[in-house]
Design a protein around this motif. Structure first.
Motif, PDB file in Angstrom:
ATOM      1  N   LEU A   1      -1.090   9.536 -12.708  1.00  0.00           N
ATOM      2  CA  LEU A   1      -1.907   9.471 -11.456  1.00  0.00           C
ATOM      3  C   LEU A   1      -3.130  10.204 -11.252  1.00  0.00           C
ATOM      4  N   GLY A   2      -3.826  10.618 -12.278  1.00  0.00           N
ATOM      5  CA  GLY A   2      -5.208  10.838 -12.459  1.00  0.00           C
ATOM      6  C   GLY A   2      -5.271  12.489 -11.883  1.00  0.00           C
ATOM      7  N   ASP A   3      -6.587  12.795 -11.977  1.00  0.00           N
ATOM      8  CA  ASP A   3      -7.065  14.108 -11.326  1.00  0.00           C
ATOM      9  C   ASP A   3      -6.080  15.141 -11.808  1.00  0.00           C
ATOM     10  N   ASN A   4      -5.462  15.142 -12.912  1.00  0.00           N
ATOM     11  CA  ASN A   4      -4.577  16.279 -13.327  1.00  0.00           C
ATOM     12  C   ASN A   4      -3.327  16.186 -12.682  1.00  0.00           C
ATOM     13  N   ASN A   5      -3.071  15.165 -11.725  1.00  0.00           N
ATOM     14  CA  ASN A   5      -1.777  15.165 -11.052  1.00  0.00           C
ATOM     15  C   ASN A   5      -0.758  14.516 -12.050  1.00  0.00           C
ATOM     16  N   PRO A   6       0.614  14.733 -11.780  1.00  0.00           N
ATOM     17  CA  PRO A   6       1.544  14.379 -12.649  1.00  0.00           C
ATOM     18  C   PRO A   6       1.512  13.048 -13.196  1.00  0.00           C
TER      19      PRO A   6
ATOM     20  N   ARG B   1       4.001  -0.924   0.698  1.00  0.00           N
ATOM     21  CA  ARG B   1       2.513  -0.576  -0.323  1.00  0.00           C
ATOM     22  C   ARG B   1       3.087   0.736  -0.658  1.00  0.00           C
ATOM     23  N   PHE B   2       2.613   1.316  -1.762  1.00  0.00           N
ATOM     24  CA  PHE B   2       2.508   2.662  -2.346  1.00  0.00           C
ATOM     25  C   PHE B   2       1.437   3.644  -1.530  1.00  0.00           C
ATOM     26  N   ALA B   3       1.761   4.794  -1.641  1.00  0.00           N
ATOM     27  CA  ALA B   3       1.103   5.696  -1.420  1.00  0.00           C
ATOM     28  C   ALA B   3       1.162   7.064  -1.997  1.00  0.00           C
ATOM     29  N   VAL B   4       0.066   7.922  -2.107  1.00  0.00           N
ATOM     30  CA  VAL B   4       0.343   9.396  -2.854  1.00  0.00           C
ATOM     31  C   VAL B   4      -0.011  10.364  -1.645  1.00  0.00           C
ATOM     32  N   GLU B   5       0.914  11.116  -1.482  1.00  0.00           N
ATOM     33  CA  GLU B   5       0.665  12.381  -0.525  1.00  0.00           C
ATOM     34  C   GLU B   5       0.770  13.490  -1.346  1.00  0.00           C
TER      35      GLU B   5
ATOM     36  N   VAL C   1       5.015  10.325  -4.403  1.00  0.00           N
ATOM     37  CA  VAL C   1       4.864   9.020  -4.290  1.00  0.00           C
ATOM     38  C   VAL C   1       5.749   8.512  -3.183  1.00  0.00           C
ATOM     39  N   ILE C   2       5.133   7.517  -2.376  1.00  0.00           N
ATOM     40  CA  ILE C   2       6.020   7.280  -1.175  1.00  0.00           C
ATOM     41  C   ILE C   2       5.627   5.506  -0.743  1.00  0.00           C
ATOM     42  N   THR C   3       6.756   4.873  -0.421  1.00  0.00           N
ATOM     43  CA  THR C   3       6.143   3.617   0.154  1.00  0.00           C
ATOM     44  C   THR C   3       6.284   3.699   1.631  1.00  0.00           C
ATOM     45  N   TYR C   4       5.319   2.650   2.134  1.00  0.00           N
ATOM     46  CA  TYR C   4       5.231   2.480   3.576  1.00  0.00           C
ATOM     47  C   TYR C   4       5.273   0.948   3.908  1.00  0.00           C
ATOM     48  N   ASP C   5       5.541   0.904   5.168  1.00  0.00           N
ATOM     49  CA  ASP C   5       5.499  -0.400   5.811  1.00  0.00           C
ATOM     50  C   ASP C   5       4.235  -0.857   5.972  1.00  0.00           C
ATOM     51  N   LEU C   6       3.670  -2.097   5.809  1.00  0.00           N
ATOM     52  CA  LEU C   6       2.179  -2.300   5.877  1.00  0.00           C
ATOM     53  C   LEU C   6       1.960  -2.636   7.243  1.00  0.00           C
ATOM     54  N   LYS C   7       3.053  -3.177   8.248  1.00  0.00           N
ATOM     55  CA  LYS C   7       2.734  -3.566   9.468  1.00  0.00           C
ATOM     56  C   LYS C   7       2.818  -2.449  10.419  1.00  0.00           C
ATOM     57  N   THR C   8       3.894  -1.379  10.142  1.00  0.00           N
ATOM     58  CA  THR C   8       4.042  -0.222  11.271  1.00  0.00           C
ATOM     59  C   THR C   8       3.347   1.055  10.562  1.00  0.00           C
ATOM     60  N   SER C   9       3.151   0.946   9.285  1.00  0.00           N
ATOM     61  CA  SER C   9       2.592   2.199   8.479  1.00  0.00           C
ATOM     62  C   SER C   9       3.616   3.322   8.588  1.00  0.00           C
ATOM     63  N   GLU C  10       4.856   3.022   8.839  1.00  0.00           N
ATOM     64  CA  GLU C  10       5.829   4.064   8.795  1.00  0.00           C
ATOM     65  C   GLU C  10       6.470   4.198   7.418  1.00  0.00           C
ATOM     66  N   ARG C  11       6.649   5.396   7.092  1.00  0.00           N
ATOM     67  CA  ARG C  11       7.229   5.654   5.773  1.00  0.00           C
ATOM     68  C   ARG C  11       8.423   5.125   5.593  1.00  0.00           C
ATOM     69  N   VAL C  12       8.954   4.494   4.223  1.00  0.00           N
ATOM     70  CA  VAL C  12      10.011   4.075   3.674  1.00  0.00           C
ATOM     71  C   VAL C  12      10.867   4.647   3.083  1.00  0.00           C
TER      72      VAL C  12
ATOM     73  N   GLU D   1      10.815   7.946  -0.218  1.00  0.00           N
ATOM     74  CA  GLU D   1      10.308   8.756  -1.370  1.00  0.00           C
ATOM     75  C   GLU D   1      10.614   8.547  -2.595  1.00  0.00           C
ATOM     76  N   LEU D   2       9.719   7.728  -3.455  1.00  0.00           N
ATOM     77  CA  LEU D   2      10.149   7.435  -4.920  1.00  0.00           C
ATOM     78  C   LEU D   2       9.996   8.550  -5.908  1.00  0.00           C
ATOM     79  N   ALA D   3       9.050   9.556  -5.849  1.00  0.00           N
ATOM     80  CA  ALA D   3       8.807  10.634  -6.818  1.00  0.00           C
ATOM     81  C   ALA D   3       8.327  11.888  -5.957  1.00  0.00           C
TER      82      ALA D   3
END
Length: 634
Positions: free
Chosen positions: A103-108, A143-147, A301-312, A314-316
């Motif tokens: 995940l880069g930048d010394n992230n896990p 989609r993925f996102a990193v929080e 690491v989270i997945t989001y709905d592309l249309k609503t931008s709502e969280r679906v 939490e993957l990790a």
């Protein structure tokens, strides 16, 4: 070094790939589902998304975009694979593989297992495409996102747990990703203004949760005011949020250290995971304990709905570092206020106060002098104030009697070295006590013939001069040259060839007060900064108990310095004040400097005061002001 770290990881991934490709090719030499698995995974891993898409049954443009977007949304430095098994049943097959995402930048490192379904299409093995090929829980329209969730900076505290910094407003320039119309253009303009790498700014926007505020650059109040108009020109997509953090240092400012926002330069120096909103110590304890005070960043690491931008889903999840902690110091805010008040005159001055029983540093006051570079680590000649150390060797068992008469002429030569006494008493025959109390350099220098070279060097060693300290900041314990002759010994006794710091002399006073020399302490927890060096920290020297009979004589001398000598202005109500003062002029880097010293104690506080002035009484006056103020505050 965030960018350097990231590049290193990409290179590492490439080296790993060199080993993976032959292995996959060797295993899958015959036309079979093995070939499809190999080409798909190798194409995905190397960024050849077209080649990977060509081994699927999906729309090549859709597959290529999905694989590329996954890497961008994860801000991945690399994605690597390890095949775990392949099973074929008729015209269908299933490959099991391990995914490893840096995940880069010394992230896990994110690891998970997945299945790769295949089937025959017109006699050719193809990967059965769906977003679940990327991750088993990823679906169409997601989609993925990193929080990331950085914790606030921990405080630096005084000995009573009071914070040694105050709140300061920082300004965070950032965006809400879902609302940004032109992220590339915005990052380009922000790069031109701040110097932060455009690709790193852009990757943070693309990988962040779409509805969250993503800080990109942090400004202090001064910098923000300078750039406000130019920030407004970037456009309405760039938002400014205020964040209050306890980062403005209280006294002693140089010891505590300033804290600043992350800049392009500090980002590269520190590595990861620094982001806008993080802070960096720029000196003092804030810099020495940077890793303990900050860096506790959680990652999801989270997945989001592309249309609503709502969280679906939490993957990790990885919690932030748990070893961040406040830094507990020995500074006493009340004593520090007294030190600040005492030195707030017109001449450059430093005052170091230590506890006589523990050698814990209670205060470092300064005016036009640097508290770390000069109070802790300065290298100054102490003049006849060093006679405290020399007298320990001169007055030891079988040594000189305090009542012995020693003339104090205006001029004296010892072993070819000339000494001149400009202040009274002159032309008299005072005792050793009077010569010490008045800092008579000609009288003290004459004692060089009465003390051996070893006695002088051993005395300096017992007072910690030249020893190794384990302070987290720069410090100087002192140096004493080899006393090879009577002239050399006389110059040491007169403090002309010796170099000490105000801290080292405060410890000398504390040793006479308590009867034991102890190394200084500034930080009580954590035990030491989290050093990246493999070299073990030097343990502090052990306390040294001084001869009780000699200590009694030294106390008599130092009391005389206040009651009848040149340090009389240091006297204060309450407990008896002990101390001596001295004045010396020397050449430093071709510049003549005149110094005034006071070294002594009252009650449980030992001090060394150094002023740069030709007024020999200046430091004793400051010491007296300090003792009076400290007693009132107590």
């Amino acid at each position: 070094m965030a960018l350097a770290v990231r590049v290193k990881r990409v290179v590492s991934a490439g080296l790993s790939l060199a080993a993976v490709v032959p292995l996959l090719s060797a295993c899958f030499s015959e036309p079979s589902p093995h070939e499809a698995v190999s080409e798909f995974l190798v194409g995905w891993q190397t960024g050849d998304y077209s080649a990977a898409a060509g081994r699927t049954d999906g729309d090549p443009k859709v597959v290529r975009r999905a694989l590329e977007d996954a890497g961008l949304q994860l801000d991945a430095a690399s994605i690597r694979f390890a095949l775990k098994g392949l099973r074929t049943t008729g015209d269908a097959a299933d490959a099991k593989f391990r995914v490893e995402v840096d995940l880069g930048d010394n992230n896990p490192i994110w690891q998970y297992d997945n299945d790769l379904p295949l089937h025959l299409v017109d006699g050719t093995w193809k990967v059965r495409w769906s977003p679940s090929v990327i991750h088993p829980q990823l679906r169409e329209g997601q989609r993925f996102a990193v929080e990331v969730s950085p914790e606030g900076r921990q405080p630096i505290e005084d000995r009573n747990g009071d914070a040694l910094q105050t709140e300061e407003t920082l300004y965070l320039a950032g965006v809400y990703p879902a609302r940004v119309k032109d992220p590339v253009g915005l990052c380009e303009r922000l790069y031109q203004l701040t110097g932060f790498a455009q690709d790193r700014l852009l990757s943070r926007i693309r990988s962040a949760p779409p509805q969250d505020f993503v800080p990109l650059v942090t400004f202090n109040a001064r910098k923000y005011a300078q750039l406000l108009d130019r920030l407004d020109e970037i456009g309405p997509d760039l938002k400014i949020e205020k964040k209050s953090q306890p980062v403005a240092p209280a006294q002693p400012v140089d010891i505590i250290g300033k804290v600043g926002a992350i800049t392009p330069e500090t980002e590269q120096q520190l590595g990861g995971p620094q982001r806008a909103g993080d802070t960096v110590g720029q000196g003092g304890l804030q810099k020495a304990y940077q890793d303990q005070l900050t860096g506790s960043t959680g990652t999801k690491v989270i997945t989001y709905d592309l249309k609503t931008s709502e969280r679906v889903a939490e993957l990790a999840k990885w919690p932030g570092r748990t070893n961040t902690t406040p830094v507990e110091t020995t500074i006493d805010k009340g004593v520090q206020r007294s030190a600040d008040l005492a030195v707030s005159g017109t001449v450059p001055a430093v005052l170091v106060a230590v506890d006589t029983q523990t050698s814990e540093i209670r205060a470092v006051g300064s005016h036009e002098m640097h508290q770390e570079r000069e109070a802790l680590a300065g290298r100054f000649p102490p003049g006849t104030a060093f006679s405290i150390v020399a007298a320990e060797g001169i007055l030891g068992p079988g040594g000189v009697d305090l009542k012995q008469k020693v003339p104090c002429p205006a001029d004296r030569t010892v072993g070819g070295a000339r000494f001149q006494q400009t202040a009274s008493p002159v032309g008299t025959a005072p005792s050793v006590t009077a010569g010490f109390a008045h800092g008579c350099v000609t009288a003290l220098a004459s004692l060089a013939r009465r003390v051996g070279a070893n006695a002088l060097t051993q005395s300096a060693t017992r007072f910690g001069i030249g020893g190794d300290w384990s302070l987290p900041l720069r410090s100087f314990s002192g140096t004493v040259p080899e006393p090879t002759s009577d002239a050399a010994k006389a110059k040491i006794i007169a403090g002309q060839t010796v170099r000490v710091s105000p801290l080292s002399m405060a410890l000398v006073a504390g040793a006479v007060a308590s009867g034991t020399w102890r190394p200084p302490t500034l930080v009580t927890a954590p035990a030491a900064p989290d050093l990246t060096s493999d070299v073990a920290p030097v343990p502090p020297p052990r306390p040294v108990q001084l001869d009780s009979g000699t200590v009694a004589k030294l106390r008599t001398l130092m009391r005389a310095g206040v009651t009848s000598g040149t340090a009389a202005t240091a006297n204060a109500p309450g407990d008896k004040v002990y101390g001596i003062s001295s004045a010396i002029t020397y050449t430093d880097k071709k510049r003549a400097r005149s110094l005034s010293w006071f070294v002594g104690w009252q009650g449980d506080l030992a001090v060394a005061v150094l002023t740069e002035t030709n007024d020999p009484a200046a430091s004793a006056q400051i010491a007296g002001q300090f003792f009076r103020s400290a007693r009132t505050a107590a």
